[in-house]
Motif scaffolding. Structure first.
Motif, PDB file in Angstrom:
ATOM      1  N   ALA A  31      13.611  -0.332   3.986  1.00  0.00           N
ATOM      2  CA  ALA A  31      14.619  -1.103   3.281  1.00  0.00           C
ATOM      3  C   ALA A  31      14.334  -2.595   3.395  1.00  0.00           C
ATOM      4  O   ALA A  31      14.598  -3.358   2.475  1.00  0.00           O
ATOM      5  N   GLU A  32      13.772  -3.010   4.534  1.00  0.00           N
ATOM      6  CA  GLU A  32      13.461  -4.429   4.734  1.00  0.00           C
ATOM      7  C   GLU A  32      12.080  -4.788   4.208  1.00  0.00           C
ATOM      8  O   GLU A  32      11.654  -5.922   4.300  1.00  0.00           O
ATOM      9  N   CYS A  33      11.370  -3.815   3.685  1.00  0.00           N
ATOM     10  CA  CYS A  33       9.976  -4.016   3.313  1.00  0.00           C
ATOM     11  C   CYS A  33       9.860  -4.790   2.009  1.00  0.00           C
ATOM     12  O   CYS A  33      10.499  -4.444   1.023  1.00  0.00           O
ATOM     13  N   ASP A  34       9.027  -5.833   2.009  1.00  0.00           N
ATOM     14  CA  ASP A  34       8.777  -6.588   0.783  1.00  0.00           C
ATOM     15  C   ASP A  34       7.763  -5.837  -0.071  1.00  0.00           C
ATOM     16  O   ASP A  34       6.570  -5.831   0.215  1.00  0.00           O
ATOM     17  N   THR A  35       8.244  -5.189  -1.108  1.00  0.00           N
ATOM     18  CA  THR A  35       7.359  -4.434  -1.993  1.00  0.00           C
ATOM     19  C   THR A  35       7.165  -5.158  -3.318  1.00  0.00           C
ATOM     20  O   THR A  35       6.563  -4.628  -4.238  1.00  0.00           O
ATOM     21  N   VAL A  36       7.694  -6.378  -3.404  1.00  0.00           N
ATOM     22  CA  VAL A  36       7.667  -7.113  -4.677  1.00  0.00           C
ATOM     23  C   VAL A  36       6.534  -8.129  -4.731  1.00  0.00           C
ATOM     24  O   VAL A  36       5.787  -8.197  -5.703  1.00  0.00           O
ATOM     25  N   SER A  37       6.386  -8.892  -3.661  1.00  0.00           N
ATOM     26  CA  SER A  37       5.375  -9.964  -3.693  1.00  0.00           C
ATOM     27  C   SER A  37       4.198  -9.649  -2.778  1.00  0.00           C
ATOM     28  O   SER A  37       3.858 -10.413  -1.886  1.00  0.00           O
ATOM     29  N   VAL A  38       3.578  -8.494  -3.011  1.00  0.00           N
ATOM     30  CA  VAL A  38       2.432  -8.071  -2.212  1.00  0.00           C
ATOM     31  C   VAL A  38       1.169  -8.751  -2.730  1.00  0.00           C
ATOM     32  O   VAL A  38       0.863  -8.668  -3.923  1.00  0.00           O
ATOM     33  N   GLU A 112      -0.745   0.537  -0.478  1.00  0.00           N
ATOM     34  CA  GLU A 112      -0.764   1.398  -1.673  1.00  0.00           C
ATOM     35  C   GLU A 112      -0.342   0.623  -2.920  1.00  0.00           C
ATOM     36  O   GLU A 112      -0.909   0.818  -4.004  1.00  0.00           O
ATOM     37  N   ILE A 113       0.640  -0.238  -2.764  1.00  0.00           N
ATOM     38  CA  ILE A 113       1.089  -1.047  -3.904  1.00  0.00           C
ATOM     39  C   ILE A 113      -0.043  -1.955  -4.373  1.00  0.00           C
ATOM     40  O   ILE A 113      -0.301  -2.093  -5.573  1.00  0.00           O
ATOM     41  N   TRP A 114      -0.754  -2.538  -3.412  1.00  0.00           N
ATOM     42  CA  TRP A 114      -1.865  -3.418  -3.752  1.00  0.00           C
ATOM     43  C   TRP A 114      -2.974  -2.648  -4.501  1.00  0.00           C
ATOM     44  O   TRP A 114      -3.457  -3.103  -5.537  1.00  0.00           O
ATOM     45  N   SER A 119      -5.783  -3.719  -7.089  1.00  0.00           N
ATOM     46  CA  SER A 119      -6.359  -4.469  -5.969  1.00  0.00           C
ATOM     47  C   SER A 119      -6.814  -5.879  -6.334  1.00  0.00           C
ATOM     48  O   SER A 119      -7.994  -6.195  -6.273  1.00  0.00           O
ATOM     49  N   PRO A 120      -5.861  -6.736  -6.728  1.00  0.00           N
ATOM     50  CA  PRO A 120      -6.196  -8.109  -7.132  1.00  0.00           C
ATOM     51  C   PRO A 120      -6.618  -8.985  -5.945  1.00  0.00           C
ATOM     52  O   PRO A 120      -6.175  -8.766  -4.817  1.00  0.00           O
ATOM     53  N   ASP A 121      -7.480  -9.962  -6.222  1.00  0.00           N
ATOM     54  CA  ASP A 121      -7.915 -10.936  -5.209  1.00  0.00           C
ATOM     55  C   ASP A 121      -6.965 -12.130  -5.278  1.00  0.00           C
ATOM     56  O   ASP A 121      -7.288 -13.151  -5.861  1.00  0.00           O
ATOM     57  N   ASN A 122      -5.792 -11.953  -4.710  1.00  0.00           N
ATOM     58  CA  ASN A 122      -4.767 -13.004  -4.843  1.00  0.00           C
ATOM     59  C   ASN A 122      -4.223 -13.436  -3.499  1.00  0.00           C
ATOM     60  O   ASN A 122      -4.696 -13.023  -2.480  1.00  0.00           O
TER      61      ASN A 122
END
Ligand code: HEC
Length: 122
Positions: A31-38, A112-114, A119-122
């Protein structure tokens, strides 16, 4: 009142407490995991630095990482599928990190999201 009746009351009271747990209280870390700005630099690289480069840095790979290099974007991209399987402890892959507890659910999810976002180089 029969004994059966009391048993049923007890079951319904204690049984219901499990049913109404919501997802947030069951999986507080997700629930606290940042899954938006990975990003690679902000999320993925720190996970690998903290948990993997001890054995898989360019310097250590041949000594303790079986020659597998996970330092820097290009090395990680090549190994992304094996990493995903290893950190999930999937069958037929060596579970990683070796001789250490499984990564946190959030860290596995971010990896996994990345991968799933190309798999962007960001
Ligand atoms: C203590 C040293 C050590 C650490 C820490 C470590 N590894 Fe490994 N890793 C190894 C060794 C040694 C192997 C070779 C296979 C084996 O011995 O299990 C390996 C193999 C691998 C493989 C290939 C697995 C396969 O079955 O194809 C991957 C992918 C991998 N590691 C990723 C990681 C990741 C990602 C981390 C961090 C989350 C990590 N490793 C942490 C030592 C380590």
């Amino acid at each position: 009142m029969s004994r059966t009746f009391y048993l049923l009351v007890a079951l319904s009271v204690f049984g219901s407490s499990c049913v109404y747990e919501n997802e947030e209280s069951l999986y507080p870390r997700l629930a606290e995991c940042d899954t938006v700005s990975v990003t690679f630099s902000g999320s993925i690289s720190p996970i690998l630095v903290d948990n993997c480069l001890l054995c898989h840095s360019n310097e250590k790979a041949d000594i303790s990482g079986s020659g597998i290099r996970l330092e820097g974007y290009s090395n990680v991209v090549i190994m992304q599928d094996a990493i995903r399987n290893s950190i999930n402890h999937n069958a037929s892959y060596s579970p990683m990190p070796k001789d250490a507890p499984k990564l946190k659910d959030c860290q596995i999810r971010q990896f996994e999201i990345w991968v799933d976002s190309g798999s962007p180089d960001n």
